[in-house]
Design an enzyme around this catalytic site. Structure first.
Site, short mmCIF file in Angstrom:
data_model
loop_
_atom_site.label_atom_id
_atom_site.label_comp_id
_atom_site.label_asym_id
_atom_site.label_seq_id
_atom_site.Cartn_x
_atom_site.Cartn_y
_atom_site.Cartn_z
N ALA A 46 48.63 37.40 31.73
CA ALA A 46 47.84 36.53 32.61
C ALA A 46 48.64 35.27 32.91
O ALA A 46 48.95 34.50 32.02
CB ALA A 46 46.52 36.18 31.94
N GLN A 47 48.95 35.07 34.18
CA GLN A 47 49.80 33.93 34.55
C GLN A 47 49.00 32.68 34.88
O GLN A 47 49.25 31.60 34.35
CB GLN A 47 50.66 34.29 35.78
CG GLN A 47 51.84 35.18 35.51
CD GLN A 47 52.70 35.34 36.76
OE1 GLN A 47 52.40 34.81 37.83
NE2 GLN A 47 53.78 36.07 36.63
N GLU A 115 42.87 27.91 42.70
CA GLU A 115 43.22 29.26 43.15
C GLU A 115 42.18 29.75 44.15
O GLU A 115 41.18 29.09 44.41
CB GLU A 115 43.32 30.21 41.94
CG GLU A 115 44.41 29.79 40.96
CD GLU A 115 44.49 30.69 39.74
OE1 GLU A 115 43.75 31.68 39.67
OE2 GLU A 115 45.32 30.40 38.85
N ASP A 222 41.23 53.01 27.74
CA ASP A 222 40.81 53.82 26.59
C ASP A 222 39.36 53.54 26.16
O ASP A 222 38.59 54.47 25.91
CB ASP A 222 41.74 53.57 25.40
CG ASP A 222 43.20 53.82 25.75
OD1 ASP A 222 43.46 54.78 26.51
OD2 ASP A 222 44.07 53.08 25.28
N HIS A 243 45.52 42.61 43.00
CA HIS A 243 46.05 41.26 43.18
C HIS A 243 46.88 41.25 44.46
O HIS A 243 47.74 42.10 44.65
CB HIS A 243 46.92 40.84 41.99
CG HIS A 243 47.14 39.37 41.94
ND1 HIS A 243 47.96 38.72 42.83
CD2 HIS A 243 46.64 38.40 41.13
CE1 HIS A 243 47.96 37.42 42.57
NE2 HIS A 243 47.16 37.19 41.54
N ARG A 290 40.23 37.11 46.47
CA ARG A 290 41.27 38.13 46.39
C ARG A 290 40.98 39.39 47.20
O ARG A 290 41.89 40.00 47.75
CB ARG A 290 41.50 38.51 44.93
CG ARG A 290 42.20 37.43 44.14
CD ARG A 290 42.35 37.81 42.69
NE ARG A 290 43.07 36.76 41.97
CZ ARG A 290 43.28 36.79 40.66
NH1 ARG A 290 42.82 37.78 39.94
NH2 ARG A 290 43.94 35.81 40.07
N GLU A 375 38.09 42.76 29.43
CA GLU A 375 38.14 43.53 30.67
C GLU A 375 37.49 44.90 30.58
O GLU A 375 37.05 45.45 31.58
CB GLU A 375 39.59 43.68 31.14
CG GLU A 375 39.70 44.25 32.55
CD GLU A 375 41.12 44.30 33.08
OE1 GLU A 375 41.32 44.94 34.13
OE2 GLU A 375 42.02 43.68 32.46
N ARG A 386 36.13 39.67 41.16
CA ARG A 386 36.32 38.60 40.18
C ARG A 386 36.90 37.35 40.81
O ARG A 386 37.89 37.41 41.54
CB ARG A 386 37.27 39.08 39.07
CG ARG A 386 37.60 38.01 38.04
CD ARG A 386 38.42 38.58 36.90
NE ARG A 386 39.77 38.90 37.30
CZ ARG A 386 40.82 38.11 37.10
NH1 ARG A 386 40.67 36.91 36.57
NH2 ARG A 386 42.03 38.50 37.47
N SER A 391 38.50 35.50 34.00
CA SER A 391 38.53 36.59 33.01
C SER A 391 38.77 36.08 31.59
O SER A 391 38.10 36.50 30.64
CB SER A 391 39.59 37.62 33.39
OG SER A 391 40.86 37.01 33.51
#
Length: 539
Positions: A46-47, A115, A222, A243, A290, A375, A386, A391
């Protein structure tokens, strides 16, 4: 093996929960299972940062709530949005107290970024590696507690429920209960049981179902797949966030993310002709949510027959860029791009699953004694799309809420009853009778390639009914082939991941087929408008 608290996954959700449990119950054992090393999680990649209301003179909870609701396109649970936004700053302060470092201005105030979809500057960040810094902090804090035990490189195969006691378990079976998991031990190559009265799934995302993704190799869905097989409730899997700006470099996996914060600083998207195009699609231009930006880029790429567009950073302040985005600068430079002289080629990449294991406001799933966070869960916060940097916030808030609920169980005496039950229950060993070593790995690797192609070509940013029908037919065939292989060969991590990814693909396609409208991240050209106003798709 038996443990008091079992946690699957070591990202921000799993570790935040583990630390709180360890402090509250110092005499209990907490076991954290990871299929790679503890730090190899979606959190690490996560940036951008973590959103929270810090400057109350300019910002407010109400503004953050409204930004989240607008981005979610009418599908957010408003009570959950209120919970996350109002409880979030306290959770952020906790990780700061653990030692997390967020960038500050010269006056000592936090440097807040902005953002897409945010109306104010409210993103706390650590340069352009915020997730990595938060993961580092949590691992260091977890290692201070002797009652937290990490089991690395261990693959969870299935959740253990009444099904393994020879009961018929269906979606309508009341009180389905989780007793622990079957895990593949890499050292012995055998499947062991780990039993626990309380299990937390913090298994992260599912981006590896697509050919191009920002997610690490471990993100194979999973937890969601295992819960679905155990007859737990899954919802809204059709909402996969792409993204908008991953670095275009064919063949690289995971794709390198160019954080949205770069556009927050003033970078501009341009098509192959050098034209700024976002104003044609949304009045918020490059800082639209986004889903809108990703569809706009997809439209420009198709219109001009290109595989990417450009992100223009040439007009940005050089010193500020180097301070905030050093890793992005170095990465681009490593492939011959000086961001102050050349534009960055970017294209959308699968990034985040807004749906997942359905939980309530305490992170409880539809299966008793099973929690889900991060997540892999669907809390109701994100709705159809989102909002950027929500998140990490959600993971911290809901891991705390799961901890609060477990504390309640303990105070009511229910936790000790569950521990006693686990200590006395007899559950069967994994049955490998009739299986043999796989003769050809090509059967697995080729199926994964086919799956990635199916999902990328038919179930991407833009969909239609014919594509979805084709995808489902091909997934059916892959499912049959893989289940036959699973029943006849000894289990391997690669086979388990393929099986889980096919289940994820099925859930995304089935959800998309049910949703006969376009909303948020799900855009179907056969239903271009929000015609149905369908609520959650629960599978």
């Amino acid at each position: 093996m038996k443990t008091d608290f079992l946690i699957i996954g070591s990202g921000i959700a799993g570790l935040t929960y583990a630390i709180k449990i360890a402090k509250k119950f110092p005499d209990k054992e907490i076991t954290v299972i990871t299929k790679a090393s503890p730090e190899e999680t979606n959190t690490k990649y996560a940036q951008g940062g973590v959103a929270g209301v810090w400057d109350e003179e300019k910002d407010s909870f109400e503004k953050h709530i409204q930004d989240t609701l607008i981005a979610g396109d009418g599908l957010c649970n408003e009570d959950v949005v209120n919970i996350v936004v109002t409880e979030g700053p306290e959770r952020i302060q906790e990780i700061i107290d653990y030692g997390a470092s967020f960038d500050k201005e010269e006056n000592g105030e936090y440097s807040l970024g902005r953002e897409g979809g945010h109306s104010e500057f409210r993103i706390l960040h650590h340069k352009d590696v915020t997730g990595k810094e938060m993961e580092r902090t949590l691992i260091a804090e977890a290692q201070k507690h002797n009652n937290i035990k990490f089991i690395q490189h261990c693959y969870v195969v299935e959740l253990i429920t009444q099904h393994h006691l020879n009961y018929l378990v269906t979606k309508s079976t009341p009180n389905i209960t989780c007793y622990g998991v079957y895990v593949l031990n890499h050292q012995t190559n055998k499947i062991d049981k780990i039993l626990a009265p309380i299990t937390m799934l913090a298994t992260g995302g599912c981006g590896q179902v697509y050919r191009t993704t920002t997610n690490p190799k471990v993100a194979t869905g999973d937890g969601v797949a295992m819960t679905y097989r155990a007859k737990g409730r899954i919802e809204n899997m059709e909402f996969i966030q792409f993204h908008p700006t991953a670095l275009f470099k064919p063949g690289e996996s995971p794709a390198f993310l160019i954080t949205e914060a770069v556009r927050g600083e003033g970078a501009v998207l341009r098509n192959i002709k050098g034209e700024a195009f976002m104003e044609k699609y949304d009045k918020r231009k490059d800082l639209a949510p986004r889903d809108i930006v990703a569809r706009a880029i997809d439209s420009e790429m198709k219109k001009h027959g290109t595989e990417h567009v450009f992100l223009d950073c040439r007009a940005l302040d050089k010193e500020k860029f180097l301070h905030h985005f050093p890793n992005i600068y170095e990465k681009c430079l490593s492939i011959g791009i000086d961001v102050f002289e050349q534009m960055i080629p970017v294209a959308p990449a699968a990034h985040y699953s807004c749906g997942g294991i359905k939980t309530d406001e305490w992170a409880r799933t539809s299966i008793l004694n099973l929690y889900a966070c991060g997540e892999c869960s669907s809390t109701g916060l994100h709705g159809a799309n989102r909002l950027a940097s929500n998140s990490l916030l959600e993971a911290m808030v809901f891991s705390h809420r799961a901890f609060t609920d477990v504390t309640r169980l303990s105070e009511e005496g229910k936790l000790e009853k569950a521990i006693d039950y686990i200590n006395n229950i007899h559950l069967p060993e994994w049955n490998e009778e009739g299986t043999s070593q796989p003769k050809e790995m090509i059967l697995i690797t080729q199926s994964i390639k086919e799956l990635e192609q199916i999902m990328s070509d038919y179930v991407g940013i833009v969909r239609n009914n014919i594509r979805l029908e084709r995808a489902m037919r091909r997934l059916d065939l892959l499912f049959e082939e893989t289940e036959t292989l699973f029943k006849s060969t000894q289990v391997s991590p690669q086979l388990c991941e393929l099986r889980n990814l096919i289940t994820i693909g099925f859930l995304i396609v089935r959800g998309a087929q049910f949703r006969k409208e376009s909303r948020g991240l799900h855009f179907n050209t056969d239903y271009p408008n929000k015609s149905n106003l369908l609520q959650n798709v629960i599978l």
